[in-house]
Scaffold this active site. Structure first.
Site, PDB file in Angstrom:
ATOM      1  N   ARG A 122     -26.319 -72.526  45.089  1.00 57.21           N
ATOM      2  CA  ARG A 122     -25.237 -72.239  44.142  1.00 57.21           C
ATOM      3  C   ARG A 122     -25.493 -70.917  43.452  1.00 57.21           C
ATOM      4  O   ARG A 122     -26.558 -70.719  42.881  1.00 57.21           O
ATOM      5  CB  ARG A 122     -25.219 -73.341  43.067  1.00 57.21           C
ATOM      6  CG  ARG A 122     -24.199 -74.359  43.288  1.00 57.21           C
ATOM      7  CD  ARG A 122     -24.016 -75.319  42.177  1.00 57.21           C
ATOM      8  NE  ARG A 122     -24.852 -75.264  40.996  1.00 57.21           N
ATOM      9  CZ  ARG A 122     -24.610 -75.976  39.912  1.00 57.21           C
ATOM     10  NH1 ARG A 122     -23.565 -76.778  39.867  1.00 57.21           N
ATOM     11  NH2 ARG A 122     -25.403 -75.914  38.870  1.00 57.21           N
ATOM     12  N   ASP A 152     -32.849 -79.745  37.418  1.00 55.61           N
ATOM     13  CA  ASP A 152     -32.659 -79.095  38.718  1.00 55.61           C
ATOM     14  C   ASP A 152     -33.470 -79.851  39.767  1.00 55.61           C
ATOM     15  O   ASP A 152     -34.709 -79.811  39.767  1.00 55.61           O
ATOM     16  CB  ASP A 152     -33.112 -77.631  38.633  1.00 55.61           C
ATOM     17  CG  ASP A 152     -32.768 -76.866  39.901  1.00 55.61           C
ATOM     18  OD1 ASP A 152     -33.188 -77.307  40.992  1.00 55.61           O
ATOM     19  OD2 ASP A 152     -32.065 -75.851  39.818  1.00 55.61           O
TER      20      ASP A 152
HETATM   21  C1  PRP Z   1     -28.155 -78.023  43.831  1.00 52.67           C
HETATM   22  C2  PRP Z   1     -28.038 -79.404  44.433  1.00 52.67           C
HETATM   23  C3  PRP Z   1     -26.741 -79.313  45.185  1.00 52.67           C
HETATM   24  C4  PRP Z   1     -25.921 -78.422  44.300  1.00 52.67           C
HETATM   25  C5  PRP Z   1     -24.971 -79.277  43.507  1.00 52.67           C
HETATM   26  O1  PRP Z   1     -28.636 -77.122  44.757  1.00 52.67           O
HETATM   27  O2  PRP Z   1     -29.123 -79.760  45.234  1.00 52.67           O
HETATM   28  O3  PRP Z   1     -26.866 -78.763  46.482  1.00 52.67           O
HETATM   29  O4  PRP Z   1     -26.825 -77.734  43.433  1.00 52.67           O
HETATM   30  O5  PRP Z   1     -24.098 -78.491  42.791  1.00 52.67           O
HETATM   31  P1  PRP Z   1     -22.534 -78.442  43.098  1.00 52.67           P
HETATM   32  O6  PRP Z   1     -22.069 -79.849  43.303  1.00 52.67           O
HETATM   33  O7  PRP Z   1     -21.972 -77.829  41.843  1.00 52.67           O
HETATM   34  O8  PRP Z   1     -22.312 -77.574  44.296  1.00 52.67           O
HETATM   35  P2  PRP Z   1     -29.060 -75.620  44.348  1.00 52.67           P
HETATM   36  O9  PRP Z   1     -27.895 -74.696  44.484  1.00 52.67           O
HETATM   37  O10 PRP Z   1     -29.731 -75.636  43.016  1.00 52.67           O
HETATM   38  O11 PRP Z   1     -30.060 -75.232  45.497  1.00 52.67           O
HETATM   39  P3  PRP Z   1     -31.533 -75.783  45.804  1.00 52.67           P
HETATM   40  O12 PRP Z   1     -31.385 -77.213  46.261  1.00 52.67           O
HETATM   41  O13 PRP Z   1     -31.997 -74.883  46.887  1.00 52.67           O
HETATM   42  O14 PRP Z   1     -32.356 -75.667  44.551  1.00 52.67           O
HETATM   43  N1  URA Z   2     -27.980 -78.984  40.737  1.00 43.11           N
HETATM   44  C1  URA Z   2     -29.018 -79.673  40.223  1.00 43.11           C
HETATM   45  O1  URA Z   2     -30.119 -79.656  40.793  1.00 43.11           O
HETATM   46  N2  URA Z   2     -28.833 -80.348  39.088  1.00 43.11           N
HETATM   47  C2  URA Z   2     -27.650 -80.394  38.446  1.00 43.11           C
HETATM   48  O2  URA Z   2     -27.541 -81.049  37.404  1.00 43.11           O
HETATM   49  C3  URA Z   2     -26.577 -79.667  38.999  1.00 43.11           C
HETATM   50  C4  URA Z   2     -26.765 -78.984  40.156  1.00 43.11           C
END
Ligand code: PRP
Ligand code: URA
Length: 209
Positions: free
Chosen positions: A104, A200
């Site tokens: 994201r 996160d």
């Molecule tokens: C997080 C999570 C989802 C996303 C959810 O990933 O694991 O993939 O955010 O958010 P959304 O519903 O608003 O799209 P992140 O982008 O933090 O990546 P990562 O898993 O690599 O840390």
């Molecule tokens: N991604 C995460 O890991 N946590 C949240 O709460 C939203 C997006």
């Protein structure tokens, strides 16, 4: 309209509460996510069809039942979705695993795609997409669209914690895909993080913050 399945089994809720706690470290967080994923797998696969087979027990012949129908694939959304794969593979050891890389953007909160690698016959499989967090729903929606563009017709989404905004987005974009969650939380904050949530998920699994 897709169905939202909230799996509120006491064992899952207990483990999720420990995961949410700010004092829980990466090792315990990872182990609990694996355990919950296995337990949630029972519900995600509850309606798999069975077929009869003739076998012989030590006592006599019988008609027993085994799983029939489509083969399975597990597709984690990187990174955090990886934390749900081993639990599901314990339950479904012959499932194939594909990977979708999405992150994201910190400012726009829009998903950015960086990787996609699938089993060659992914379009023939029942696909369980995994991601612990369903926040705005943008990442899961894009992942499901990518899989549909590859020909997949039978998809399920398995998350740990969802926000109402994400569920609404998924039900609009993918009304044919059932969603399985352990908890439906209250809301998103201004950074599009789930409240109360668990923070996160990727950082907590991999210890990157
Ligand atoms: C997080 C999570 C989802 C996303 C959810 O990933 O694991 O993939 O955010 O958010 P959304 O519903 O608003 O799209 P992140 O982008 O933090 O990546 P990562 O898993 O690599 O840390
Ligand atoms: N991604 C995460 O890991 N946590 C949240 O709460 C939203 C997006």
């Amino acid at each position: 309209m897709s169905q939202l399945h909230i799996i509120d089994h006491p064992m899952i809720q207990h483990k999720l509460s420990i995961m949410r706690d700010i004092h829980t470290g990466s090792k315990d967080f990872r182990e609990l996510l694996k355990e919950i994923s296995l337990l949630m797998g029972y519900e995600v696969t509850r309606d798999l069809p069975l077929e009869p087979v003739e076998i012989e027990t030590p006592m006599r012949k019988m008609t027993a039942r085994v799983i029939s129908g489509k083969k399975l694939a597990i597709v984690p959304i990187l990174r955090a979705g990886l934390g749900m794969v081993d639990g599901l593979l314990t339950l479904l050891p012959v499932a194939k695993v594909g990977h979708i890389g999405l992150y994201r953007d910190e400012t726009t909160h829009q998903p950015v795609s960086y990787y996609c690698k699938m089993p060659f016959d992914i379009d023939q499989r029942l696909v369980i997409v995994t991601d612990p967090m369903l926040a705005t729903g943008g990442s899961a929606s894009d992942a499901l669209t990518m899989l549909k563009n590859l020909g997949c017709q039978h998809l399920r989404l398995m998350c740990l914690v969802a926000a109402p905004e994400g569920v609404k987005r998924l039900q609009q974009d993918h009304p044919d895909v059932d969603i399985y969650v352990a908890a439906l939380d209250e809301e998103l904050n201004s950074d599009a993080y789930i409240l109360p949530g668990l923070g996160d998920a990727g950082d907590r699994i991999f210890g990157t913050k």
